[in-house]
Design a protein around this motif. Sequence first.
Motif, PDB file in Angstrom:
ATOM      1  N   THR A 187       0.997  -1.173  -0.066  1.00  0.00           N
ATOM      2  CA  THR A 187      -0.368  -0.219   0.270  1.00  0.00           C
ATOM      3  C   THR A 187       0.995   0.904   0.069  1.00  0.00           C
ATOM      4  O   THR A 187       0.937   2.263  -0.645  1.00  0.00           O
ATOM      5  N   VAL A 188       1.878   1.379   0.737  1.00  0.00           N
ATOM      6  CA  VAL A 188       3.000   2.690   1.238  1.00  0.00           C
ATOM      7  C   VAL A 188       3.263   2.882  -0.516  1.00  0.00           C
ATOM      8  O   VAL A 188       3.522   3.491  -1.102  1.00  0.00           O
TER       9      VAL A 188
ATOM     10  N   CYS B 222       1.914   9.110  -6.396  1.00  0.00           N
ATOM     11  CA  CYS B 222       2.621  10.383  -6.019  1.00  0.00           C
ATOM     12  C   CYS B 222       3.842  11.422  -7.297  1.00  0.00           C
ATOM     13  O   CYS B 222       2.728  11.465  -7.904  1.00  0.00           O
ATOM     14  N   ARG B 223       4.430  10.158  -7.124  1.00  0.00           N
ATOM     15  CA  ARG B 223       5.429   9.979  -8.581  1.00  0.00           C
ATOM     16  C   ARG B 223       4.695  10.979  -9.888  1.00  0.00           C
ATOM     17  O   ARG B 223       5.015  11.317 -10.630  1.00  0.00           O
ATOM     18  N   LEU B 224       3.477   9.926  -9.883  1.00  0.00           N
ATOM     19  CA  LEU B 224       2.904   9.464 -11.417  1.00  0.00           C
ATOM     20  C   LEU B 224       2.567  10.864 -11.293  1.00  0.00           C
ATOM     21  O   LEU B 224       1.963  10.790 -12.748  1.00  0.00           O
ATOM     22  N   HIS B 225       2.101  12.035 -10.312  1.00  0.00           N
ATOM     23  CA  HIS B 225       1.075  12.609 -10.457  1.00  0.00           C
ATOM     24  C   HIS B 225       1.929  14.340  -9.980  1.00  0.00           C
ATOM     25  O   HIS B 225       1.241  15.358 -10.219  1.00  0.00           O
ATOM     26  N   GLY B 226       3.415  14.000  -9.762  1.00  0.00           N
ATOM     27  CA  GLY B 226       3.866  15.211 -10.012  1.00  0.00           C
ATOM     28  C   GLY B 226       4.141  15.839  -8.426  1.00  0.00           C
ATOM     29  O   GLY B 226       3.876  16.768  -7.946  1.00  0.00           O
ATOM     30  N   ILE B 227       3.626  14.814  -7.216  1.00  0.00           N
ATOM     31  CA  ILE B 227       3.476  15.330  -5.843  1.00  0.00           C
ATOM     32  C   ILE B 227       4.384  14.368  -5.435  1.00  0.00           C
ATOM     33  O   ILE B 227       5.528  13.626  -5.891  1.00  0.00           O
ATOM     34  N   ASP B 228       5.490  15.176  -4.325  1.00  0.00           N
ATOM     35  CA  ASP B 228       6.739  14.935  -3.445  1.00  0.00           C
ATOM     36  C   ASP B 228       5.867  14.258  -2.906  1.00  0.00           C
ATOM     37  O   ASP B 228       4.909  14.445  -1.486  1.00  0.00           O
ATOM     38  N   PRO B 229       6.355  13.043  -2.790  1.00  0.00           N
ATOM     39  CA  PRO B 229       5.652  11.679  -1.417  1.00  0.00           C
ATOM     40  C   PRO B 229       5.689  11.808  -0.241  1.00  0.00           C
ATOM     41  O   PRO B 229       5.245  12.038   0.454  1.00  0.00           O
ATOM     42  N   TYR B 230       7.181  13.096   0.307  1.00  0.00           N
ATOM     43  CA  TYR B 230       6.681  12.864   1.684  1.00  0.00           C
ATOM     44  C   TYR B 230       6.191  14.311   1.914  1.00  0.00           C
ATOM     45  O   TYR B 230       5.704  14.077   3.341  1.00  0.00           O
ATOM     46  N   ASP B 231       5.847  15.264   1.204  1.00  0.00           N
ATOM     47  CA  ASP B 231       4.974  16.140   1.051  1.00  0.00           C
ATOM     48  C   ASP B 231       3.759  15.267   1.596  1.00  0.00           C
ATOM     49  O   ASP B 231       2.938  16.319   3.033  1.00  0.00           O
ATOM     50  N   TYR B 232       3.271  14.991   0.856  1.00  0.00           N
ATOM     51  CA  TYR B 232       2.177  13.911   0.747  1.00  0.00           C
ATOM     52  C   TYR B 232       1.392  13.552   2.236  1.00  0.00           C
ATOM     53  O   TYR B 232       0.898  13.618   2.349  1.00  0.00           O
ATOM     54  N   LEU B 233       2.632  12.170   2.547  1.00  0.00           N
ATOM     55  CA  LEU B 233       2.271  11.454   3.470  1.00  0.00           C
ATOM     56  C   LEU B 233       2.279  11.815   4.857  1.00  0.00           C
ATOM     57  O   LEU B 233       0.975  11.807   5.781  1.00  0.00           O
ATOM     58  N   VAL B 234       3.313  13.163   4.662  1.00  0.00           N
ATOM     59  CA  VAL B 234       3.065  14.040   6.170  1.00  0.00           C
ATOM     60  C   VAL B 234       2.088  14.913   5.570  1.00  0.00           C
ATOM     61  O   VAL B 234       1.435  15.148   7.477  1.00  0.00           O
TER      62      VAL B 234
ATOM     63  N   LEU C  66       9.495  19.350  11.902  1.00  0.00           N
ATOM     64  CA  LEU C  66      11.019  19.264  11.578  1.00  0.00           C
ATOM     65  C   LEU C  66      11.310  19.915  10.371  1.00  0.00           C
ATOM     66  O   LEU C  66      11.894  20.595  10.341  1.00  0.00           O
ATOM     67  N   TYR C  67      10.108  20.746   9.795  1.00  0.00           N
ATOM     68  CA  TYR C  67      10.148  20.926   8.344  1.00  0.00           C
ATOM     69  C   TYR C  67      10.576  22.639   9.061  1.00  0.00           C
ATOM     70  O   TYR C  67      11.429  22.998   8.459  1.00  0.00           O
ATOM     71  N   THR C  68      10.219  23.363  10.003  1.00  0.00           N
ATOM     72  CA  THR C  68      10.657  24.643  10.019  1.00  0.00           C
ATOM     73  C   THR C  68      11.836  24.425  11.076  1.00  0.00           C
ATOM     74  O   THR C  68      12.783  25.648  10.845  1.00  0.00           O
TER      75      THR C  68
END
Length: 163
Positions: free
Chosen positions: A103-104, A111-123, A158-160
């Motif tokens: 699933t992951v 995400c990659r196929l839609h041009g999305i950063d998987p990390y940003d999406y999952l967070v 952690l992003y900041t």
Amino acid sequence: MPEKCSNDVGSFLQRAHEAQTRRLGGWLQVSRQFENQGLLPSSPLTKALAYIRNRRSGLEVFLTDPDVPIDTNHLERALRAIPMGHRVWMFCWTELGAKHIGTVQSLIVTCRLHGIDPYDYLVDVLQRVGQHPAADVHLLTPMLWKTHFAASPLRSDLYTIGK
């Protein structure tokens, strides 16, 4: 996504595939009782032919919709790009663990196929899922998430720190 053919080549392939698909479908309808032709019901060939016959309309979508590829090779190649942990993941301890890994991996490739950063999406989704209405859970799929939430995703603490 697979590359698109030129119109001439694409229309030729469309006609050729349609003719072959129609012939196969007609043969499957005529040969409904495979057992009468000497094939056992438990035979892998009998099961495969019954699968095609029962799902014929879904398998023929590529004939009417030019955006649907005839195969899923591009998706399988995308999944193979994820390293499998040097055989460690082959032993996921349980079948449930293997399903979760699948699933992951599927989410990451989508995400990659839609041009999305998987990390940003999952967070974002992992933070949003607890407060998101259950009736609108479909908005958290990668394709719809991109249109609704990608402009201002939720970030981890952690992003900041890294900025």
